[in-house]
Structures are given as structure tokens and as C-alpha cells.
Design an enzyme around this catalytic site. Structure first.
Site, PDB file in Angstrom:
ATOM      1  N   ILE A 206       2.766   3.789   2.066  1.00 32.12           N
ATOM      2  CA  ILE A 206       1.524   3.419   1.665  1.00 32.12           C
ATOM      3  C   ILE A 206       0.989   3.865   0.514  1.00 32.12           C
ATOM      4  O   ILE A 206      -0.081   3.368  -0.186  1.00 32.12           O
ATOM      5  CB  ILE A 206       0.763   4.143   2.938  1.00 32.12           C
TER       6      ILE A 206
ATOM      7  N   HIS B 195     -10.687   8.791  11.677  1.00 34.83           N
ATOM      8  CA  HIS B 195      -9.361   8.303  11.772  1.00 34.83           C
ATOM      9  C   HIS B 195      -9.017   6.894  12.202  1.00 34.83           C
ATOM     10  O   HIS B 195      -8.364   6.484  13.045  1.00 34.83           O
ATOM     11  CB  HIS B 195      -8.303   9.023  12.941  1.00 34.83           C
TER      12      HIS B 195
ATOM     13  N   ARG C 113      -2.718  13.352   6.797  1.00 30.00           N
ATOM     14  CA  ARG C 113      -3.027  14.062   7.882  1.00 30.00           C
ATOM     15  C   ARG C 113      -3.771  15.215   7.606  1.00 30.00           C
ATOM     16  O   ARG C 113      -3.926  15.655   6.463  1.00 30.00           O
ATOM     17  CB  ARG C 113      -1.670  14.716   8.434  1.00 30.00           C
TER      18      ARG C 113
ATOM     19  N   GLU D 285      -8.612  16.890  15.352  1.00 28.36           N
ATOM     20  CA  GLU D 285      -9.158  15.688  15.894  1.00 28.36           C
ATOM     21  C   GLU D 285      -9.682  15.806  17.478  1.00 28.36           C
ATOM     22  O   GLU D 285      -8.433  15.891  17.755  1.00 28.36           O
ATOM     23  CB  GLU D 285      -8.434  14.601  15.272  1.00 28.36           C
TER      24      GLU D 285
ATOM     25  N   GLY E  35       5.041   7.191  -1.062  1.00 29.89           N
ATOM     26  CA  GLY E  35       5.964   6.322   0.089  1.00 29.89           C
ATOM     27  C   GLY E  35       5.446   5.126  -0.135  1.00 29.89           C
ATOM     28  O   GLY E  35       4.722   4.382  -0.837  1.00 29.89           O
TER      29      GLY E  35
HETATM   30  P1  NAP Z   1       6.343   7.411   3.782  1.00 32.70           P
HETATM   31  O1  NAP Z   1       6.875   6.074   3.380  1.00 32.70           O
HETATM   32  O2  NAP Z   1       7.663   8.381   4.386  1.00 32.70           O
HETATM   33  O3  NAP Z   1       5.985   8.201   2.548  1.00 32.70           O
HETATM   34  C1  NAP Z   1       5.971   9.749   2.379  1.00 32.70           C
HETATM   35  C2  NAP Z   1       5.645  10.225   1.128  1.00 32.70           C
HETATM   36  O4  NAP Z   1       5.396  11.484   1.322  1.00 32.70           O
HETATM   37  C3  NAP Z   1       7.207  10.040   0.480  1.00 32.70           C
HETATM   38  O5  NAP Z   1       7.057   9.379  -0.702  1.00 32.70           O
HETATM   39  C4  NAP Z   1       7.761  11.553   0.528  1.00 32.70           C
HETATM   40  O6  NAP Z   1       8.617  11.844  -0.797  1.00 32.70           O
HETATM   41  C5  NAP Z   1       6.400  12.373   0.427  1.00 32.70           C
HETATM   42  N1  NAP Z   1       6.462  13.505   0.978  1.00 32.70           N
HETATM   43  C6  NAP Z   1       7.063  14.128   2.207  1.00 32.70           C
HETATM   44  N2  NAP Z   1       6.990  15.364   2.432  1.00 32.70           N
HETATM   45  C7  NAP Z   1       6.458  15.936   1.169  1.00 32.70           C
HETATM   46  C8  NAP Z   1       6.158  16.947   0.677  1.00 32.70           C
HETATM   47  N3  NAP Z   1       6.352  18.214   1.652  1.00 32.70           N
HETATM   48  N4  NAP Z   1       5.729  17.192  -0.506  1.00 32.70           N
HETATM   49  C9  NAP Z   1       5.691  16.303  -1.288  1.00 32.70           C
HETATM   50  N5  NAP Z   1       5.784  14.892  -1.025  1.00 32.70           N
HETATM   51  C10 NAP Z   1       6.189  14.893   0.262  1.00 32.70           C
HETATM   52  O7  NAP Z   1       5.423   7.452   4.668  1.00 32.70           O
HETATM   53  P2  NAP Z   1       3.955   6.240   4.748  1.00 32.70           P
HETATM   54  O8  NAP Z   1       4.522   5.153   5.468  1.00 32.70           O
HETATM   55  O9  NAP Z   1       3.617   6.149   3.496  1.00 32.70           O
HETATM   56  O10 NAP Z   1       3.226   7.179   5.752  1.00 32.70           O
HETATM   57  C11 NAP Z   1       2.652   8.378   5.359  1.00 32.70           C
HETATM   58  C12 NAP Z   1       1.537   9.102   5.953  1.00 32.70           C
HETATM   59  O11 NAP Z   1       0.480   8.741   6.301  1.00 32.70           O
HETATM   60  C13 NAP Z   1       2.346   9.183   7.553  1.00 32.70           C
HETATM   61  O12 NAP Z   1       3.233  10.110   7.886  1.00 32.70           O
HETATM   62  C14 NAP Z   1       0.713   9.502   8.310  1.00 32.70           C
HETATM   63  O13 NAP Z   1       0.818  10.918   8.519  1.00 32.70           O
HETATM   64  C15 NAP Z   1      -0.233   8.917   7.501  1.00 32.70           C
HETATM   65  N6  NAP Z   1      -0.870   7.817   8.055  1.00 32.70           N
HETATM   66  C16 NAP Z   1      -2.081   7.983   8.128  1.00 32.70           C
HETATM   67  C17 NAP Z   1      -2.909   6.902   8.743  1.00 32.70           C
HETATM   68  C18 NAP Z   1      -4.527   7.047   9.015  1.00 32.70           C
HETATM   69  O14 NAP Z   1      -4.738   6.187   9.946  1.00 32.70           O
HETATM   70  N7  NAP Z   1      -4.981   7.406   8.569  1.00 32.70           N
HETATM   71  C19 NAP Z   1      -2.148   5.582   9.007  1.00 32.70           C
HETATM   72  C20 NAP Z   1      -0.887   5.691   8.743  1.00 32.70           C
HETATM   73  C21 NAP Z   1      -0.315   6.619   8.153  1.00 32.70           C
HETATM   74  P3  NAP Z   1       9.522  12.823  -0.539  1.00 32.70           P
HETATM   75  O15 NAP Z   1      10.339  12.775   0.741  1.00 32.70           O
HETATM   76  O16 NAP Z   1      10.297  12.561  -1.898  1.00 32.70           O
HETATM   77  O17 NAP Z   1       8.835  14.216  -0.951  1.00 32.70           O
HETATM   78  C1  8YV Z   2      -2.574   5.941  14.191  1.00 29.91           C
HETATM   79  C2  8YV Z   2      -1.678   6.930  11.920  1.00 29.91           C
HETATM   80  O1  8YV Z   2      -3.944   5.898  14.586  1.00 29.91           O
HETATM   81  O2  8YV Z   2       0.156   5.599  11.895  1.00 29.91           O
HETATM   82  C3  8YV Z   2      -0.129   6.665  11.753  1.00 29.91           C
HETATM   83  O3  8YV Z   2       0.287   7.712  11.292  1.00 29.91           O
HETATM   84  O4  8YV Z   2      -2.410   8.039  11.807  1.00 29.91           O
HETATM   85  C4  8YV Z   2      -2.437   6.135  12.704  1.00 29.91           C
HETATM   86  O5  8YV Z   2      -1.745   4.640  12.334  1.00 29.91           O
HETATM   87  C5  8YV Z   2      -2.030   7.075  15.007  1.00 29.91           C
HETATM   88  O6  8YV Z   2      -0.610   7.362  14.741  1.00 29.91           O
HETATM   89  C6  8YV Z   2      -2.183   6.688  16.508  1.00 29.91           C
HETATM   90  O7  8YV Z   2      -1.188   7.529  17.157  1.00 29.91           O
END
Ligand code: NAP
Ligand code: 8YV
Length: 325
Positions: A159, A283, A236, A265, A157
Site C-alpha cells: 500500500i 476505518h 493501525r 475502535e 510495502g
Molecule cells: P506490507 O506490504 O506488508 O507492507 C508493510 C510495510 O511496513 C513493509 O514495507 C515493512 O517493511 C514495513 N514495516 C513493518 N514493520 C515495520 C517496523 N516495525 N518498522 C518499520 N517498518 C515496518 O503490507 P500492506 O499490504 O502495505 O498493508 C500495510 C498495513 O496497512 C496493514 O498491515 C494494515 O494494518 C493497514 N491497512 C489498513 C487499512 C485501512 O482500512 N485503513 C486497509 C488495509 C491495510 P519491513 O518489513 O522492511 O520493515
Molecule cells: C479492513 C484493514 O477493514 O485490511 C486491513 O488490514 O484494516 C481493512 O481493510 C479490516 O481488516 C476488516 O477486518
């Protein structure tokens, strides 16, 4: 709607919220707070007047149900798996998240974590600080390297694509798995996660949490990744079978892992703390002042836009149909 009108709208902030977001909400709206989003603890005098929530943590269906005038939940973060958005969509409550403004920061973190994992930089720095460079000579040559690695992204997606661009610049090949192939991307698509894991040696997980991804990275996927395999999770913790991962790290099924997120967490399983080939972060994917301020602004801009203009800035898909009451 004037500033005075906005100041009469009650926004509930349950639990801790970023100070920049809280400051702007306090200045613009009638802000009320409570310790946690516990449906049993909402003060009676507050429940009847809350029209919006700004939340850093989870918001359950039961919590929303206690707020009869609730119109919008502005969630802090792009991932909103801890907010019951399906319930909100059914009951005409808007849910917003904070996409895009954190994409590059989180991708930077993913690359940092990957390099830490294969090149052992946190351990090398500790070695220096402990005086061991002076006493024992150079830090060991690392068995791990990025050179020659083939990367696979689980979740191509926003990221995922920012991570892919960085990986390309580092000279790695890139492939990916999503439920649907993304038009116009130059990377190999795999219709299953196991097929992706078989084809690569470096698997980076950045899918959203929730039922459709729960424990998707399991013993079978880790075996397919193989003994030179590196697993990075910036998405996640719920997406990983953590017992299977700790076992795979301990018995050499895979080479190493770098984890920014965990299923429960801030608790990290002892089995993951005990293995030497895991690089662990608390995180911090988006956790710079710069990016958290941008996320905070988007939370507040969503609330202002909803109440002043009748539309949000960044609605989640489950509530895209919801209109102001
Ligand atoms: P996004 O643009 O919605 O991308 C999510 C991707 O995952 C999409 O390409 C989607 O494609 C795919 N996906 C969703 N469900 C799926 C499944 N069941 N099987 C296979 N692929 C699947 O979201 P983003 O902005 O990149 O963010 C992604 C995630 O990163 C967030 O939801 C969050 O949990 C995590 N995150 C973590 C941090 C951190 O601090 N560690 C920070 C920000 C975000 P399809 O719908 O085609 O499957
Ligand atoms: C945040 C994240 O730390 O955006 C997300 O999905 O995992 C992180 O950027 C978290 O959501 C804070 O609530």
C-alpha cells in the site's frame, strides 16, 4: 475433494462477517456461527468439529486452543495483528490474509484523507450545506495546501508504494522508512522514523500494527515533523501515541492530522474529536462494495484451496511452513 466432501467440513464464523463471504461459505461448507470469538462461549457440540475459521475480527491463542481439529484461520483483511499468528505457526494452524486486492482502494483513501486534511473539504461542504455560502460568502482560503509538500511514508510495502505512486503524480517528493531498504525504488530511504520525520513535512503511516510498531509515532517524531507537519494514518491506530498526537495538534507542534484508524475502535479519544485540525474517518480504507467483495472472495478461496488442494492462496509469513494434517 468433491463439493459434497467440502460441505461436510465445519467452518466457524465468530461475530459479523461480510455477507458475500458468509454467503459463499454457507453454500460451500457446513457453516456455524457464534456472536463473538470468546473461548468461553464455544458450544460444546461445535468445538470438536470445527476445522476452519473465517474471521473479520481478532482470534486469540485461547480461542484456537478450544478447537482441537482447527487447521486454518482465514482472516478478512491484509493486517492480521488481531490474530495470534505466532501461536498458530507454533501449533501448525494455517493463517491467511487478503493482500493486494485492497491495495489500490486503500491508497485512494489515503490520498483522499490527505487532501481533506490540508484543504478542509469536509468542512467546506458542511459550510455549503449549512447555508453559510449564501449568508456569509465564500469559504475561507485554506492555510493548508499540498503544493510544495515533501512526503514521507512509514511502511513502504504494497500500500505504501501505491500511495507513493499517487503522491508522485501529485507532484510531491517521496521518502520512506522501513526496517529494510526496498531494492529498486527511486525514493530516499531513512533508517529511522525520526530521521524521516525531520526530512519531510507530510508523514503517512501505513505499517502493520503489533508490538514492533506500537506507539512508534510519538512526541519525538511529531516534534521532528514540525509546525507545518501533516500526519496521516491509514495503517493501525496502535502505531500512534494518541495522547501525544492530540497534544501536538492542540499546541501547534504539528499543523494537522488525518486519521482512518484508532487504537480502540470504534472509540475515538475525545481529545482528537475536540481539535479542529484533525480530519477523522471511521476505518473506511478498503470499504467499497467492490473491494470488500474481492477481499471476501479471497477469504473463501483460501478455505477452498486449503481443503480441496492442500495449500492456501495467501498464507501469512508466520504460518508459511504449515502443511495440512
Ligand atoms: P506490507 O506490504 O506488508 O507492507 C508493510 C510495510 O511496513 C513493509 O514495507 C515493512 O517493511 C514495513 N514495516 C513493518 N514493520 C515495520 C517496523 N516495525 N518498522 C518499520 N517498518 C515496518 O503490507 P500492506 O499490504 O502495505 O498493508 C500495510 C498495513 O496497512 C496493514 O498491515 C494494515 O494494518 C493497514 N491497512 C489498513 C487499512 C485501512 O482500512 N485503513 C486497509 C488495509 C491495510 P519491513 O518489513 O522492511 O520493515
Ligand atoms: C479492513 C484493514 O477493514 O485490511 C486491513 O488490514 O484494516 C481493512 O481493510 C479490516 O481488516 C476488516 O477486518
Amino acid at each position: 475433494m468433491t463439493e459434497k466432501d467440502l460441505s461436510r467440513i465445519t467452518i466457524l464464523v465468530p461475530g459479523k462477517l461480510n455477507e458475500h463471504a458468509a454467503g459463499r461459505i454457507r453454500k460451500t461448507f457446513d457453516m456455524v456461527t457464534m456472536d463473538t470469538a470468546d473461548p468461553g462461549k464455544i458450544p460444546a457440540e461445535v468445538a470438536g468439529k470445527v476445522r476452519g475459521i473465517a474471521a473479520f475480527g481478532g482470534i486469540s491463542a485461547a480461542f484456537m486452543e478450544k478447537l482441537p481439529k482447527l487447521e486454518i484461520v482465514a482472516s478478512f483483511g491484509v493486517g492480521y495483528d488481531s490474530v495470534d499468528a505466532a501461536h498458530a505457526g507454533k501449533t501448525d494452524v494455517m493463517v491467511t490474509n487478503t493482500p493486494d486486492v485492497l491495495t489500490e482502494e486503500v491508497a485512494d483513501t489515503a490520498l483522499g484523507l490527505l487532501i481533506n486534511t490540508v484543504r478542509e473539504f469536509p468542512k467546506a461542504e458542511n459550510y455549503l450545506r449549512e447555508g453559510r455560502w449564501v449568508k456569509e460568502g465564500p469559504y475561507r482560503l485554506t492555510p493548508g495546501t499540498l503544493r510544495g509538500r515533501k512526503a514521507g511514508i512509514f511502511g513502504m510495502g504494497r500500500i505504501g508504494q501505491a500511495i507513493a505512486r499517487r503522491l508522485e503524480a501529485f507532484g510531491l517528493s517521496v521518502a520512506y522508512h522501513n526496517r529494510r531498504q526496498v531494492e529498486g525504488l527511486p525514493y530516499d530511504y531513512h533508517p529511522t522514523l525520526v530521521s524521516l520525520a525531520q526530512a519531510v513535512d507530510t508523514l503517512i503511516c501505513v505499517v502493520p500494527g503489533g508490538a514492533s510498531t506500537a506507539k512508534a509515532v510519538n512526541a519525538e517524531v511529531l516534534k521532528a515533523l514540525g509546525p507545518n507537519g501533516v500526519f496521516i494514518n491509514i495503517g493501525r491506530g496502535s502505531t500512534v501515541d494518541e495522547d501525544a498526537l492530540a497534544k501536538a495538534l492542540a499546541d501547534g507542534t504539528i499543523f494537522a492530522a488525518g486519521l482512518d484508524v484508532f487504537a480502540d475502535e470504534p472509540n475515538v479519544p475525545k481529545a482528537l474529536l475536540d481539535v479542529p485540525n484533525a480530519s477523522l474517518l471511521p476505518h473506511v480504507g478498503s470499504a467499497s462494495i467492490y473491494t470488500r467483495n474481492a477481499m471476501a472472495d479471497l477469504v473463501v478461496d483460501n478455505l477452498i484451496s486449503w481443503f480441496a488442494e492442500g495449500k492456501p492462496v495467501t498464507a501469512v509469513p508466520e504460518t508459511a511452513h504449515v502443511k495440512p494434517k
